[in-house]
Design an enzyme around this catalytic site. Sequence first.
Site, short mmCIF file in Angstrom:
data_model
loop_
_atom_site.label_atom_id
_atom_site.label_comp_id
_atom_site.label_asym_id
_atom_site.label_seq_id
_atom_site.Cartn_x
_atom_site.Cartn_y
_atom_site.Cartn_z
N GLN A 177 110.57 -42.54 -97.73
CA GLN A 177 112.09 -42.59 -97.07
C GLN A 177 112.76 -40.69 -96.74
O GLN A 177 112.29 -39.85 -97.07
CB GLN A 177 112.96 -42.66 -97.98
N GLY A 178 113.36 -40.35 -95.64
CA GLY A 178 113.66 -39.58 -95.23
C GLY A 178 112.83 -38.81 -93.81
O GLY A 178 113.27 -38.26 -92.98
N ASP A 179 111.47 -38.93 -93.57
CA ASP A 179 110.86 -39.21 -92.64
C ASP A 179 111.52 -39.74 -91.36
O ASP A 179 110.44 -39.12 -90.30
CB ASP A 179 109.27 -39.46 -92.82
N SER A 180 111.56 -41.23 -91.73
CA SER A 180 112.17 -41.88 -90.36
C SER A 180 112.47 -40.66 -89.65
O SER A 180 113.68 -40.07 -89.17
CB SER A 180 112.84 -43.03 -90.92
N HIS A 203 116.81 -46.24 -85.69
CA HIS A 203 117.95 -47.17 -87.02
C HIS A 203 118.70 -45.46 -88.07
O HIS A 203 119.09 -45.86 -89.61
CB HIS A 203 116.70 -47.74 -88.61
N ASP A 250 113.29 -49.77 -82.51
CA ASP A 250 113.43 -48.54 -83.05
C ASP A 250 113.76 -47.31 -82.07
O ASP A 250 113.85 -46.21 -83.02
CB ASP A 250 112.98 -48.30 -83.67
C1 4AZ Z 1 111.98 -45.46 -95.22
O1 4AZ Z 1 112.97 -45.44 -95.23
C2 4AZ Z 1 110.69 -45.79 -94.64
N1 4AZ Z 1 105.83 -45.74 -95.69
C3 4AZ Z 1 109.95 -44.62 -93.83
C4 4AZ Z 1 108.36 -44.67 -93.73
C5 4AZ Z 1 108.25 -45.44 -94.24
C6 4AZ Z 1 108.62 -46.86 -94.94
C7 4AZ Z 1 110.00 -46.28 -95.34
C8 4AZ Z 1 106.39 -45.97 -94.88
O2 4AZ Z 1 112.98 -44.55 -94.16
#
Ligand code: 4AZ
Length: 259
Positions: free
Chosen positions: A203-206, A67, A114
């Site tokens: 968000q941003g750690d993904s 993603h 993913d």
């Molecule tokens: C994101 O949107 C996201 N709490 C990453 C990790 C988590 C939720 C959203 C887990 O990239």
Amino acid sequence: MRRLLVLVLSALLVSSTGVAAADEQVVGGERASIEANPWVVHLLDDRGTQFCGGTLVAPQKVLTAAHCATGRAARDVQVVAGREDKQDRQAGVVAAVTDIWIHRQYVSADQGEDVAVLTLRKSLSYPPLPFAEPTDQALYEPGTELRALGWGRTSENGRTSRYLMQATVPVLPDDYCLDTYPHFLKEDMFCAGYDAGKVDTCQGDSGGPVVAGGKLVGVTSWGEGCARRGKPGVYVRISRYAKDLHPVVDASPPAVVEP
Ligand code: 4AZ
């Protein structure tokens, strides 16, 4: 009048979550050094903004979330390695991306698969991190302490982090994840965190690494909000994709054809 009501309500919502975030301090984590985690990278978009994380798994290959890569052209993504402080332009290296591989069954983060692999224009000299294999199931036992790393938001509605952060979270039983997220796929994912929330990826750690036993066991994928009570983070169960990843990650770089 309706518009005003919406405005007042959204202002209330933002300020209330803002207050909750103030005592949380990745969310609930701590600084991590790039020297101790030399394989963690961040991804920049075409404007130079960090949007995801990744892991160097071979000198010229970065594993990230599908993603994070979907809908992007290789030329619009750059990989930054060896840089703990996003603002320190002198530190580390920036590598161009020449190819993006996305798992052929990927649809959306919450439907599994993913995973994506970025091929870099140049080989990096940082040590790569090996990923978990099907024989590494012990690393996914509930209670196993995992370390998630990234430059993502430090609160649900906050800003991404300037510095590399880490959070330690235990693997949760699949039944817990299924109770929380009815469409959770235990073969493809695992969830980790605390019932009380407080510590989580955001968000941003993904796309970034989740490590245990010196291996990459997970890739940050999804979850409902960040650090919410009863809403753990969901991660890609990397051991399940080792078979799909090996041909891509271990492929010898294309030969340079001389004229
Ligand atoms: C994101 O949107 C996201 N709490 C990453 C990790 C988590 C939720 C959203 C887990 O990239």
